[in-house]
Design a protein around this motif. Structure first.
Motif, short mmCIF file in Angstrom:
data_model
loop_
_atom_site.label_atom_id
_atom_site.label_comp_id
_atom_site.label_asym_id
_atom_site.label_seq_id
_atom_site.Cartn_x
_atom_site.Cartn_y
_atom_site.Cartn_z
N ILE A 84 -2.61 -2.37 -4.00
CA ILE A 84 -3.46 -1.36 -3.72
C ILE A 84 -2.66 -0.54 -4.07
N ASN A 85 -3.26 0.13 -5.09
CA ASN A 85 -2.70 1.55 -6.19
C ASN A 85 -4.39 2.11 -6.63
N GLY A 86 -3.48 3.48 -6.68
CA GLY A 86 -4.13 4.84 -6.95
C GLY A 86 -3.95 4.92 -8.56
N ALA A 87 -5.03 5.51 -8.90
CA ALA A 87 -5.28 6.33 -10.58
C ALA A 87 -6.37 7.65 -10.12
N LEU A 88 -5.55 8.11 -11.28
CA LEU A 88 -6.61 9.65 -11.25
C LEU A 88 -8.23 9.62 -12.41
N ALA A 89 -7.67 8.27 -13.50
CA ALA A 89 -8.62 8.08 -14.28
C ALA A 89 -8.74 6.21 -14.36
N VAL A 90 -10.02 5.56 -15.33
CA VAL A 90 -10.38 4.76 -15.50
C VAL A 90 -11.27 5.21 -16.79
N ASP A 91 -11.12 4.38 -18.10
CA ASP A 91 -11.97 4.70 -19.47
C ASP A 91 -12.72 3.15 -19.03
N LEU A 92 -13.49 2.78 -20.05
CA LEU A 92 -14.28 1.89 -19.65
C LEU A 92 -14.22 0.20 -19.58
N THR A 93 -12.92 0.13 -21.05
CA THR A 93 -11.87 -0.69 -20.70
C THR A 93 -11.25 -0.97 -20.20
N GLY A 94 -11.11 -0.35 -18.71
CA GLY A 94 -9.99 -0.98 -17.93
C GLY A 94 -8.45 -0.22 -17.66
N GLN A 95 -8.37 0.35 -18.85
CA GLN A 95 -7.17 1.31 -18.59
C GLN A 95 -6.84 2.26 -18.52
N VAL A 96 -5.96 2.51 -17.31
CA VAL A 96 -5.57 3.38 -16.14
C VAL A 96 -5.12 4.09 -16.68
N ALA A 97 -4.93 4.84 -15.91
CA ALA A 97 -4.20 6.79 -16.01
C ALA A 97 -3.74 6.97 -14.74
N SER A 98 -2.40 6.83 -14.44
CA SER A 98 -1.39 7.11 -12.88
C SER A 98 -0.61 8.56 -13.11
N ASP A 99 -0.16 9.30 -13.78
CA ASP A 99 0.58 10.11 -13.97
C ASP A 99 0.48 11.11 -14.68
N THR A 100 -0.97 11.49 -15.87
CA THR A 100 -1.48 12.51 -16.35
C THR A 100 -2.64 12.80 -16.21
N LEU A 101 -2.43 14.43 -15.67
CA LEU A 101 -4.16 14.78 -15.64
C LEU A 101 -4.84 16.06 -16.37
N GLY A 102 -5.09 16.25 -17.80
CA GLY A 102 -5.46 17.22 -18.62
C GLY A 102 -4.74 17.14 -19.32
N HIS A 106 5.35 -6.53 2.33
CA HIS A 106 5.84 -6.19 1.39
C HIS A 106 5.08 -5.65 0.15
N THR A 107 5.57 -3.46 0.66
CA THR A 107 5.87 -2.82 -0.17
C THR A 107 6.63 -1.88 -0.57
N GLU A 108 6.67 -0.55 -1.70
CA GLU A 108 7.48 -0.05 -1.31
C GLU A 108 8.38 1.23 -0.49
N MET A 109 6.41 1.59 0.38
CA MET A 109 7.26 2.41 1.18
C MET A 109 5.71 2.27 1.95
N PHE A 110 5.71 2.73 3.45
CA PHE A 110 4.66 2.81 4.49
C PHE A 110 4.58 3.67 4.83
N SER A 111 3.16 4.14 5.72
CA SER A 111 3.50 5.19 6.78
C SER A 111 3.28 4.64 8.17
N THR A 114 0.73 -1.48 -0.04
CA THR A 114 0.08 0.22 0.10
C THR A 114 1.17 1.75 -0.06
N GLY A 115 -0.03 2.44 -0.34
CA GLY A 115 0.96 2.88 -0.60
C GLY A 115 0.55 4.29 0.07
N ILE A 116 0.61 5.87 0.44
CA ILE A 116 0.34 7.16 1.42
C ILE A 116 -0.44 7.56 0.84
N GLY A 117 -1.64 8.31 1.21
CA GLY A 117 -2.78 9.38 1.06
C GLY A 117 -3.78 8.44 1.88
#
Length: 641
Positions: A325-343, A252-257, A230-233
């Protein structure tokens, strides 16, 4: 005379006659250390809470001799003055991950973004494809043998220290001494700068209701004995807050809080059932409160490893029941995940998302999860989108995605076609956007032309794991719009006798229209529950009621697959549908049952309800008022069957 063995650059050991004398020779001020950095070099800054703030400040304020230097790092919590326009001739930043302190510079073109998997950065550094000339880091004081610890940041820093030609470290007594692959002998450092300052903190945001609901949905996907990434937030914090009743979790994670610390202290995280590094909380960096940093000091359960270990999908997969468990900014109806770009603008980075999604996918019993609120910009924009905005990059491909979670529920996309994916994602989108999403999906031919919009929020609190009298565990849950095909398979799998008893006729087809009507529910005036084997979407039984407006009694009927009949499935479904009906203020059930349908009659008579029956030809009309409700006046003469 102090004696110690030090590590040389080739990995061998050599004798250090008196490391403390050598240590003293390396001690300088931050300003003096910066003067040793040549112009035109690439400088790595330590990550997260281990950012060497005094060195960064001196580099910008006292490094007048520097020119055309590149500054690289992962997310850092402190200031980033080197990205300001007035320093453009001296510094150009390259972000492996875009944090808030450099985001504007990247978006305005004054800094660069390198899209890269976190697991691969150490290799890029070691083979000098991404050359690191200078490493500015922060470490703990040396122990009796002359070894310092990288403390809360091993991640890519370990490879930078191994590879750089000039290594400058702040030595801070407040840096925790952490175990694992975190130690260097002081002989490895060229300059040492004593400091005494609190580590940078990441303060948790207050949880809101959306985060809490997402946390509840994710917690239901996590079995006892699972290993977590899990991450942070807010969402990771909300998940941790829901795990107090779990047992023997691992990390087993890259980071924890701080959430991990609290669950370790509560005895929830023990690591006893881990299949890799049992009993260890494995991570590459730590960010949180001062209390967390103090807790991590000399903690024997914490195992700090570099990112090429923690984030290697093959290593991750060695943890059975791995939950990523990972976050995302958007997911399209086919399942593609956008996490590094916004607008159309770079916002964050790839980080470890793909590493852990793929690692968890390969883990025995693993579950890769993408979690996000259903809306953004104050509820004006849906994060579930027909297609991603132009300029938006795909971080996690549609082929990698399994679970997507919003506050409205869980969409399981693995092994689903585009129609099934679109329906599942629309079902967890915010209700304000479902109609538009469905209309767009129809326009793209993703779904059938007569597909209906989910009418109501899925009542996930009605889900229960139950045991039949034969001891089999089943998941009893409300039906949803995405169950159409599974219910169709149930119906086509019935024997002719079972089909006749359920429908009072021999049905040869069960078309889309019939099945869609069965799952088109408001979960109040009509409700359907299905019985599934846990961990699958295969339906072995279904019960549904529909309220008759005139009497407010609910017409109820159910069917169970032939190979599960006589094992108590009908009894479970009857009990659960009754509980759901009572909770919604329904006064009772009524049903029409063939006189030859003894199994269904037995379920009703053994339900504990008073059954009033009227014989009409070869059919009993049953009325079953709930004792918890007000009595309902009979609409016709009755007799006990």
């Amino acid at each position: 005379m102090k004696r110690a063995w030090g590590n040389n650059l080739n990995g061998g050991f050599w004798h250090v006659r008196d490391w403390s004398e050598r240590y003293a020779d390396k001690v300088v001020t931050a300003e003096e250390a910066i003067l040793s950095i040549p112009a035109g070099r690439r400088i790595l800054i330590g990550s997260g809470a281990a950012e060497p703030v005094s060195l960064v400040k001196a580099m910008v304020e006292k490094g007048a001799h520097l020119a055309d230097n590149e500054v690289v790092h992962l997310l850092t919590l402190g200031p980033a003055p080197y990205v300001e326009p007035e320093h453009a001739e001296r510094f150009r930043h390259i972000a492996f991950f875009i944090g808030a302190n450099v985001r504007r510079a990247v978006q305005e073109g004054r800094a660069d973004f390198m899209p890269v998997f976190l697991s691969e950065i150490p290799e890029l550094i070691r083979n000098r494809r991404v050359r690191i000339d200078v490493a500015l880091i922060q470490v703990s004081p040396p122990d009796a043998h002359g070894y310092v610890s990288l403390g809360v940041s091993v991640d890519i820093v370990r490879s930078a220290v191994d590879s750089a030609t000039l290594v400058i470290a702040e030595v801070n007594p407040r840096m925790p001494r952490t175990h694992g692959d975190s130690f260097f002998h002081v002989s490895r450092f060229d300059k040492l700068v004593p400091v005494d300052a609190p580590l940078l903190e990441h303060r948790a945001e207050p949880l809101d209701e959306v985060a809490r609901q997402i946390g509840q949905h994710i917690a239901r996907l996590i079995p006892d004995g699972a290993t977590l990434q899990t991450g942070i937030g807010k969402i990771p914090d909300a998940v941790m807050a829901q795990l107090g009743q779990h047992n023997d979790l691992g990390v087993h994670t890259e980071m924890f809080s701080d959430g991990v610390m609290r669950l370790v202290e509560a005895g929830v995280i023990t690591g006893r059932r881990k299949t890799l590094l049992q009993g260890k909380v494995v991570t590459s960096f730590i960010m949180g409160s001062q209390e967390l940093y103090e807790w991590a000091h000399e903690h024997p359960a914490i195992e700090m490893r570099p990112s090429n270990f923690t984030n290697d999908p093959g290593v991750i997969a060695r943890n059975e029941r791995m939950i990523a468990i990972n976050g995302a900014l958007a997911v399209d109806l086919t399942g593609q995940v956008a996490s590094d770009t916004l607008g159309g603008h770079f916002f964050s980075g790839i980080g470890g998302q793909v590493d852990f999604i793929r690692g968890a996918r390969r883990s025995l019993g693993g579950k890769p999860i993408i979690a996000l609120p259903s809306t953004a910009r104050g509820g004006t924009v849906s994060r579930i989108q027909t297609s991603l905005e132009p300029g938006t990059g795909v971080v996690t491909s549609r082929g990698d995605v399994h679970y997507v979670v919003t506050e409205y529920g869980v969409a399981d996309l693995w092994g689903k076609n585009i129609r099934e994916r679109a329906l599942a994602l629309i079902n967890i989108a915010h209700p304000d956007f479902r109609a538009d999403l469905l209309a767009a999906a129809k326009g793209r031919r993703f779904v059938l032309p007569d597909q209906v919009v989910p009418r109501a929020r899925y009542p996930w609190t009605e889900e229960r794991r139950e045991q039949t009298r034969a001891g089999a565990e089943l998941l009893i849950r409300p039906a949803r719009i995405t169950d159409e095909r599974a219910l169709q398979e149930l119906m086509y799998g019935l024997s002719d006798d079972s089909c006749y008893r359920r429908f009072m006729m021999y049905k040869k087809t069960h078309p889309h229209e019939e099945m869609q009507d069965l799952v088109d529910l408001d979960y109040e005036q009509n409700m359907a529950l299905v019985a599934c084997m846990p961990g699958t979407e295969e339906i072995i039984g279904v019960v549904r009621y529909d309220v008759e407006p005139a009497t407010r009694l609910a017409d109820v009927a159910f069917v169970v697959r032939d190979d599960w009949q006589g094992k108590g499935v009908g009894t479970l479904l009857m009990r659960r549908i009754r509980e759901a009906a009572v909770a919604r203020g329904i006064p009772g059930f009524q049903a029409d049952v063939l006189t030859t349908n003894k199994p269904m009659l037995d379920v009703f008579h053994e339900s504990g309800l008073s059954v009033q029956a009227t014989l009409e030809g070869n059919t009993y009309h049953l009325k079953m008022p709930f004792p918890e409700a007000q009595p309902v006046a009979p609409s016709r003469p009755t007799s006990r069957a």
